[in-house]
Design an enzyme around this catalytic site. Structure first.
Site, PDB file in Angstrom:
ATOM      1  N   SER A  48       0.827  -1.208   0.000  1.00  0.00           N
ATOM      2  CA  SER A  48       0.000   0.000   0.000  1.00  0.00           C
ATOM      3  C   SER A  48       0.867   1.267   0.000  1.00  0.00           C
ATOM      4  O   SER A  48       0.368   2.349  -0.286  1.00  0.00           O
ATOM      5  CB  SER A  48      -0.944   0.005   1.208  1.00  0.00           C
ATOM      6  OG  SER A  48      -0.203  -0.059   2.406  1.00  0.00           O
ATOM      7  N   HIS A  49       2.156   1.139   0.315  1.00  0.00           N
ATOM      8  CA  HIS A  49       3.019   2.327   0.329  1.00  0.00           C
ATOM      9  C   HIS A  49       4.283   2.160  -0.500  1.00  0.00           C
ATOM     10  O   HIS A  49       5.233   2.916  -0.355  1.00  0.00           O
ATOM     11  CB  HIS A  49       3.337   2.727   1.776  1.00  0.00           C
ATOM     12  CG  HIS A  49       2.118   3.255   2.452  1.00  0.00           C
ATOM     13  ND1 HIS A  49       1.168   2.427   3.014  1.00  0.00           N
ATOM     14  CD2 HIS A  49       1.644   4.509   2.581  1.00  0.00           C
ATOM     15  CE1 HIS A  49       0.175   3.154   3.474  1.00  0.00           C
ATOM     16  NE2 HIS A  49       0.420   4.412   3.229  1.00  0.00           N
ATOM     17  N   ASP A 189      -6.610   0.484   1.255  1.00  0.00           N
ATOM     18  CA  ASP A 189      -7.237  -0.841   1.233  1.00  0.00           C
ATOM     19  C   ASP A 189      -8.726  -0.724   0.918  1.00  0.00           C
ATOM     20  O   ASP A 189      -9.303  -1.607   0.263  1.00  0.00           O
ATOM     21  CB  ASP A 189      -7.026  -1.561   2.569  1.00  0.00           C
ATOM     22  CG  ASP A 189      -5.614  -2.131   2.685  1.00  0.00           C
ATOM     23  OD1 ASP A 189      -4.943  -2.260   1.642  1.00  0.00           O
ATOM     24  OD2 ASP A 189      -5.180  -2.431   3.807  1.00  0.00           O
TER      25      ASP A 189
HETATM   26  P1  NDP Z   1      -1.928  -3.609   8.915  1.00  0.00           P
HETATM   27  O1  NDP Z   1      -3.211  -3.873   9.597  1.00  0.00           O
HETATM   28  O2  NDP Z   1      -1.662  -4.238   7.619  1.00  0.00           O
HETATM   29  O3  NDP Z   1      -0.698  -4.005   9.862  1.00  0.00           O
HETATM   30  C1  NDP Z   1      -0.510  -3.375  11.096  1.00  0.00           C
HETATM   31  C2  NDP Z   1       0.665  -3.933  11.867  1.00  0.00           C
HETATM   32  O4  NDP Z   1       0.246  -5.155  12.455  1.00  0.00           O
HETATM   33  C3  NDP Z   1       1.931  -4.237  11.084  1.00  0.00           C
HETATM   34  O5  NDP Z   1       3.030  -3.958  11.906  1.00  0.00           O
HETATM   35  C4  NDP Z   1       1.786  -5.737  10.782  1.00  0.00           C
HETATM   36  O6  NDP Z   1       3.040  -6.413  10.635  1.00  0.00           O
HETATM   37  C5  NDP Z   1       1.078  -6.228  12.011  1.00  0.00           C
HETATM   38  N1  NDP Z   1       0.186  -7.348  11.757  1.00  0.00           N
HETATM   39  C6  NDP Z   1      -0.741  -7.458  10.770  1.00  0.00           C
HETATM   40  N2  NDP Z   1      -1.402  -8.620  10.880  1.00  0.00           N
HETATM   41  C7  NDP Z   1      -0.875  -9.277  11.952  1.00  0.00           C
HETATM   42  C8  NDP Z   1      -1.137 -10.526  12.568  1.00  0.00           C
HETATM   43  N3  NDP Z   1      -2.083 -11.357  12.105  1.00  0.00           N
HETATM   44  N4  NDP Z   1      -0.415 -10.862  13.653  1.00  0.00           N
HETATM   45  C9  NDP Z   1       0.522 -10.049  14.143  1.00  0.00           C
HETATM   46  N5  NDP Z   1       0.834  -8.844  13.598  1.00  0.00           N
HETATM   47  C10 NDP Z   1       0.136  -8.461  12.514  1.00  0.00           C
HETATM   48  O7  NDP Z   1      -1.713  -2.016   8.822  1.00  0.00           O
HETATM   49  P2  NDP Z   1      -2.693  -0.884   8.269  1.00  0.00           P
HETATM   50  O8  NDP Z   1      -3.432  -1.390   7.079  1.00  0.00           O
HETATM   51  O9  NDP Z   1      -3.456  -0.301   9.373  1.00  0.00           O
HETATM   52  O10 NDP Z   1      -1.605   0.187   7.785  1.00  0.00           O
HETATM   53  C11 NDP Z   1      -0.752  -0.134   6.705  1.00  0.00           C
HETATM   54  C12 NDP Z   1       0.293   0.930   6.532  1.00  0.00           C
HETATM   55  O11 NDP Z   1      -0.310   2.123   6.127  1.00  0.00           O
HETATM   56  C13 NDP Z   1       1.125   1.274   7.764  1.00  0.00           C
HETATM   57  O12 NDP Z   1       2.494   1.116   7.406  1.00  0.00           O
HETATM   58  C14 NDP Z   1       0.823   2.740   8.025  1.00  0.00           C
HETATM   59  O13 NDP Z   1       1.924   3.512   8.484  1.00  0.00           O
HETATM   60  C15 NDP Z   1       0.415   3.203   6.665  1.00  0.00           C
HETATM   61  N6  NDP Z   1      -0.425   4.400   6.701  1.00  0.00           N
HETATM   62  C16 NDP Z   1       0.142   5.593   6.416  1.00  0.00           C
HETATM   63  C17 NDP Z   1      -0.610   6.751   6.443  1.00  0.00           C
HETATM   64  C18 NDP Z   1       0.037   8.078   6.190  1.00  0.00           C
HETATM   65  O14 NDP Z   1      -0.630   9.094   6.311  1.00  0.00           O
HETATM   66  N7  NDP Z   1       1.303   8.156   5.862  1.00  0.00           N
HETATM   67  C19 NDP Z   1      -2.052   6.711   6.739  1.00  0.00           C
HETATM   68  C20 NDP Z   1      -2.530   5.402   7.103  1.00  0.00           C
HETATM   69  C21 NDP Z   1      -1.753   4.278   7.058  1.00  0.00           C
HETATM   70  P3  NDP Z   1       3.646  -6.674   9.141  1.00  0.00           P
HETATM   71  O15 NDP Z   1       4.089  -5.317   8.681  1.00  0.00           O
HETATM   72  O16 NDP Z   1       4.769  -7.645   9.325  1.00  0.00           O
HETATM   73  O17 NDP Z   1       2.514  -7.240   8.328  1.00  0.00           O
END
Ligand code: NDP
Length: 337
Positions: A48-49, A189
């Site tokens: 996504s990024h 997403d």
């Molecule tokens: P996710 O829900 O995909 O993941 C959140 C975190 O939880 C990650 O560290 C991920 O690790 C971990 N994780 C996910 N699933 C599991 C699991 N089943 N068990 C254990 N850990 C888990 O994140 P979001 O969709 O909420 O966000 C995605 C990205 O978007 C982030 O990097 C965020 O910084 C970015 N974002 C940026 C914005 C901006 O303004 N710049 C705005 C909103 C979001 P892993 O990475 O290893 O999957």
């Protein structure tokens, strides 16, 4: 189809992205930082990024909404407190410029607070923190966005998807880093679900009349996302606005308005980052304690911890190259002119 999949080296991708940024008005110094950041996201499977964002970067640059050549201003507001004005540039070059002062403050006092304003953050947060954990520091950071999230029971979006991230060193293994939006789902997403004709889980958001919906199009078309976890997520996202906008001098998510710059996509808000030297507070070596805790969590049956998936994707990319669809790679190359 597999024959349409390229495996691109990290260096090759970074070089292409740098050329795209430079071709669209970003200074060479800033382009190198942004390209490394975006390539790292793609390498780690943070799709996504990764390169998915390049169209948005380019559109924002071409619209004149963001200054790719911005030179940040860094000001000491106290021995451990840095104020950074990104001067309408991207957050990552401003953070890189402030990093020597931030590290010096942590070394001198054990802690540093960085309050950034006038910054466009269009990426994941973990790349901002992982290098600090590699240096043995504990850190957290948060960023405001553009209003598309309503408080539970509300109708008018007040919050961005407002991500929050934390990173810690762990003895004997890579840092533990978590990084997530404080909304039920990220905007990207939600758009992907809409494009693919998929429903989203009930409770993800509301439609334009305020009714709960599982239709991503209704959320995007006059509706809104909700904070994750009901009142707990509401409190988190409120905190993000206060830390990343009110405290830094950046805009609240609800004040971001790029309607006069057609094509712009990058919210100009603020970012707060706190770095702590954990050895100042621990009675035992901190990273050993972090390892003990994580070992206990894994022994208890957890099969996945935050960052596990990313590190696995990174190892694969380092061994085999980054998988990118040929058509997507060709679209990227076109952006470089
Ligand atoms: P996710 O829900 O995909 O993941 C959140 C975190 O939880 C990650 O560290 C991920 O690790 C971990 N994780 C996910 N699933 C599991 C699991 N089943 N068990 C254990 N850990 C888990 O994140 P979001 O969709 O909420 O966000 C995605 C990205 O978007 C982030 O990097 C965020 O910084 C970015 N974002 C940026 C914005 C901006 O303004 N710049 C705005 C909103 C979001 P892993 O990475 O290893 O999957």
């Amino acid at each position: 189809m597999s024959e349409d999949l390229l495996h691109v080296s990290i260096a090759e991708l970074e070089s292409l992205l740098r050329r795209i940024f430079e071709a669209n008005g970003v200074s060479a110094k800033n382009a190198a930082i942004l390209a490394a950041n975006c390539a790292a996201c793609e390498r780690d499977g943070a799709h996504s990024h990764g390169i998915f964002r390049m169209q948005g970067y380019v559109a924002s640059l071409r619209s004149g909404w963001v200054d790719g050549r911005a030179v940040p201003e860094i000001e000491a507001a106290g021995s451990s407190f840095l104020r950074v004005d990104a001067r309408n540039g991207f957050a990552q070059p401003a953070l890189a410029a402030a990093m020597p002062s931030l590290l010096a403050a942590v070394e001198a006092t054990g802690v540093a607070v960085l309050a950034m304003r006038g910054s466009h953050h269009f990426s994941a947060l973990w790349p901002d923190l992982e290098p600090l954990a590699d240096r043995g520091l504990v850190s957290l950071t948060t960023v405001a966005g553009q209003a598309c999230v309503v408080p539970p029971g509300g109708r008018v979006p007040v919050f961005g998807t407002n991500p929050f991230a934390f990173a810690t060193p762990v003895a004997g293994s890579p840092p533990l880093v978590f990084d997530f939006a404080t909304s039920t789902m990220s905007n990207g997403d939600t758009r992907i679900a809409a494009r693919e004709g998929r429903k989203v889980p009930h409770g993800t958001g509301i439609d334009r009349d305020g009714h709960p919906t599982s239709d991503p199009n209704a959320i995007l078309d006059g509706g809104a996302l909700l904070p994750f976890g009901g009142h707990k997520g509401l409190a988190m996202t409120l905190m993000v606005e206060l830390l990343a906008a009110a405290l830094t001098g950046g805009s609240f998510s609800s004040d971001v308005d790029y309607s006069t710059h057609p094509g712009a996509e990058t919210p100009r808000t603020g970012q707060l980052l706190i770095a702590i030297d954990p050895t100042r507070g621990a009675t035992r070596v901190y990273a050993d304690r972090a390892r003990d805790l994580i070992d206990a969590v894994r022994r208890s049956g957890a099969s996945r911890l935050p960052a596990d998936r990313r590190y696995a994707a990174r190892a694969r990319a380092q061994a085999e190259g980054i998988p990118i669809a040929r058509a997507q790679f060709e679209q990227l190359a076109a952006l470089a002119g």
